[in-house]
Write a protein that holds these residues in place. Structure first.
Motif, PDB file in Angstrom:
ATOM      1  N   TYR A  15       1.600  -1.146   0.304  1.00 19.66           N
ATOM      2  CA  TYR A  15       0.186   0.127  -0.218  1.00 19.66           C
ATOM      3  C   TYR A  15       1.003   1.411   0.118  1.00 19.66           C
ATOM      4  O   TYR A  15       2.389   1.594   0.231  1.00 19.66           O
ATOM      5  CB  TYR A  15      -0.937   0.042   1.344  1.00 19.66           C
ATOM      6  CG  TYR A  15      -0.107  -0.062   2.717  1.00 19.66           C
ATOM      7  CD1 TYR A  15      -0.156   1.675   3.383  1.00 19.66           C
ATOM      8  CD2 TYR A  15      -0.235  -0.744   3.569  1.00 19.66           C
ATOM      9  CE1 TYR A  15       0.354   1.924   3.980  1.00 19.66           C
ATOM     10  CE2 TYR A  15       0.451  -0.298   4.091  1.00 19.66           C
ATOM     11  CZ  TYR A  15       0.647   0.754   5.339  1.00 19.66           C
ATOM     12  OH  TYR A  15       1.213   0.877   6.654  1.00 19.66           O
ATOM     13  N   TYR A  44     -10.696  -0.029  -2.473  1.00 20.08           N
ATOM     14  CA  TYR A  44      -9.226   0.802  -1.459  1.00 20.08           C
ATOM     15  C   TYR A  44      -7.927   0.443  -2.570  1.00 20.08           C
ATOM     16  O   TYR A  44      -6.722   0.812  -1.622  1.00 20.08           O
ATOM     17  CB  TYR A  44      -9.510  -0.323  -0.893  1.00 20.08           C
ATOM     18  CG  TYR A  44     -10.330   0.873   1.124  1.00 20.08           C
ATOM     19  CD1 TYR A  44     -10.442   1.903   1.183  1.00 20.08           C
ATOM     20  CD2 TYR A  44     -11.493  -0.773   1.069  1.00 20.08           C
ATOM     21  CE1 TYR A  44     -11.513   1.549   2.175  1.00 20.08           C
ATOM     22  CE2 TYR A  44     -12.301  -0.016   1.713  1.00 20.08           C
ATOM     23  CZ  TYR A  44     -12.210   1.215   2.391  1.00 20.08           C
ATOM     24  OH  TYR A  44     -12.984   1.700   2.917  1.00 20.08           O
ATOM     25  N   GLU A  55      -3.346  14.424   1.982  1.00 21.50           N
ATOM     26  CA  GLU A  55      -4.399  14.812   2.799  1.00 21.50           C
ATOM     27  C   GLU A  55      -3.444  15.023   3.672  1.00 21.50           C
ATOM     28  O   GLU A  55      -4.186  17.036   4.488  1.00 21.50           O
ATOM     29  CB  GLU A  55      -5.414  13.816   3.769  1.00 21.50           C
ATOM     30  CG  GLU A  55      -6.157  14.190   4.419  1.00 21.50           C
ATOM     31  CD  GLU A  55      -6.956  13.484   5.522  1.00 21.50           C
ATOM     32  OE1 GLU A  55      -7.033  13.051   6.659  1.00 21.50           O
ATOM     33  OE2 GLU A  55      -7.773  12.702   4.396  1.00 21.50           O
ATOM     34  N   GLN A  75      -2.757   4.194   1.206  1.00 18.58           N
ATOM     35  CA  GLN A  75      -3.289   4.933   3.109  1.00 18.58           C
ATOM     36  C   GLN A  75      -4.559   5.243   3.017  1.00 18.58           C
ATOM     37  O   GLN A  75      -4.517   6.459   2.305  1.00 18.58           O
ATOM     38  CB  GLN A  75      -2.151   5.389   4.075  1.00 18.58           C
ATOM     39  CG  GLN A  75      -1.893   5.574   4.730  1.00 18.58           C
ATOM     40  CD  GLN A  75      -0.601   6.042   5.294  1.00 18.58           C
ATOM     41  OE1 GLN A  75      -0.362   7.108   4.516  1.00 18.58           O
ATOM     42  NE2 GLN A  75      -0.276   5.655   6.866  1.00 18.58           N
ATOM     43  N   LYS A  76      -5.608   5.452   3.698  1.00 16.60           N
ATOM     44  CA  LYS A  76      -6.322   6.587   4.406  1.00 16.60           C
ATOM     45  C   LYS A  76      -5.894   7.907   4.269  1.00 16.60           C
ATOM     46  O   LYS A  76      -6.624   9.080   3.713  1.00 16.60           O
ATOM     47  CB  LYS A  76      -6.904   6.183   5.435  1.00 16.60           C
ATOM     48  CG  LYS A  76      -6.797   6.702   6.827  1.00 16.60           C
ATOM     49  CD  LYS A  76      -8.050   6.381   7.831  1.00 16.60           C
ATOM     50  CE  LYS A  76      -7.408   6.119   9.570  1.00 16.60           C
ATOM     51  NZ  LYS A  76      -7.909   6.128  10.406  1.00 16.60           N
ATOM     52  N   HIS A  79      -6.065  11.390  -0.825  1.00 18.32           N
ATOM     53  CA  HIS A  79      -7.221  10.656  -1.679  1.00 18.32           C
ATOM     54  C   HIS A  79      -7.421  10.524  -3.393  1.00 18.32           C
ATOM     55  O   HIS A  79      -5.922  10.724  -3.468  1.00 18.32           O
ATOM     56  CB  HIS A  79      -7.802  12.170  -1.819  1.00 18.32           C
ATOM     57  CG  HIS A  79      -8.098  13.181  -0.231  1.00 18.32           C
ATOM     58  ND1 HIS A  79      -9.276  12.896   0.411  1.00 18.32           N
ATOM     59  CD2 HIS A  79      -7.153  13.893   0.011  1.00 18.32           C
ATOM     60  CE1 HIS A  79      -9.269  14.070   1.332  1.00 18.32           C
ATOM     61  NE2 HIS A  79      -7.924  14.449   1.165  1.00 18.32           N
TER      62      HIS A  79
END
Length: 151
Positions: A15, A44, A55, A75-76, A79
């Motif tokens: 990721y 995802y 972000e 990763q969250k 975006h």
């Protein structure tokens, strides 16, 4: 940060983190892994042409995913902007719009000119960016891609 307790090892994929996305390039070497169950893979993971936007850190820093084939999650703290139509939407246009926004101080707050520390999705949606009409400019996406390949 990814919650280590949630990693079970059943559906591991590499990721991308905030630090892996730099202006115009994405690191794919030495990535950590996380579990993404098959039914959530589309939600995802990244696909060719997706625009990844930071972000936090340097808010708005972005790059278009042109990485190797295979499944990569993200990763969250990133975006993922996915073109709705590959015929009319150009991720590179949004990328250059984000560069312009960054240079012009769009992501700075108040009189102190301090950089926004985080740009959550709710706040990101409040910004308005230009959107190109391709009709008078057919092939614009192809010429942008050719310029990128020459670098």
């Amino acid at each position: 940060m990814l919650d280590e307790k949630r990693i079970k090892g059943h559906h591991l994929v590499p990721y991308l983190r905030n630090q892996d996305v730099q202006w115009g390039r994405i690191n794919t070497i030495g990535l950590p892994e996380m579990d993404i169950v098959p039914e959530e893979m589309d939600r995802y993971s990244v696909s060719q042409g997706d625009l990844l936007v930071c972000e936090g850190g340097e808010v708005g820093r972005a790059a278009v995913w042109r990485g190797p084939d295979g499944v990569f999650g993200y990763q969250k703290a990133l975006h993922r902007l996915r073109p709705v139509s590959s015929d009319s939407d150009i991720a590179e246009f949004m990328y250059y719009s984000l560069i312009a926004a960054s240079v012009c101080g769009t992501f700075q707050e108040g009189d102190t000119k301090s950089t926004i520390s985080h740009l959550p999705a709710e706040k990101f949606r409040t910004y308005r960016f230009p959107y190109p009409r391709l009709w008078p400019f057919p092939g614009l996406g192809g010429s942008a891609a050719r310029r990128r390949e020459r670098r």
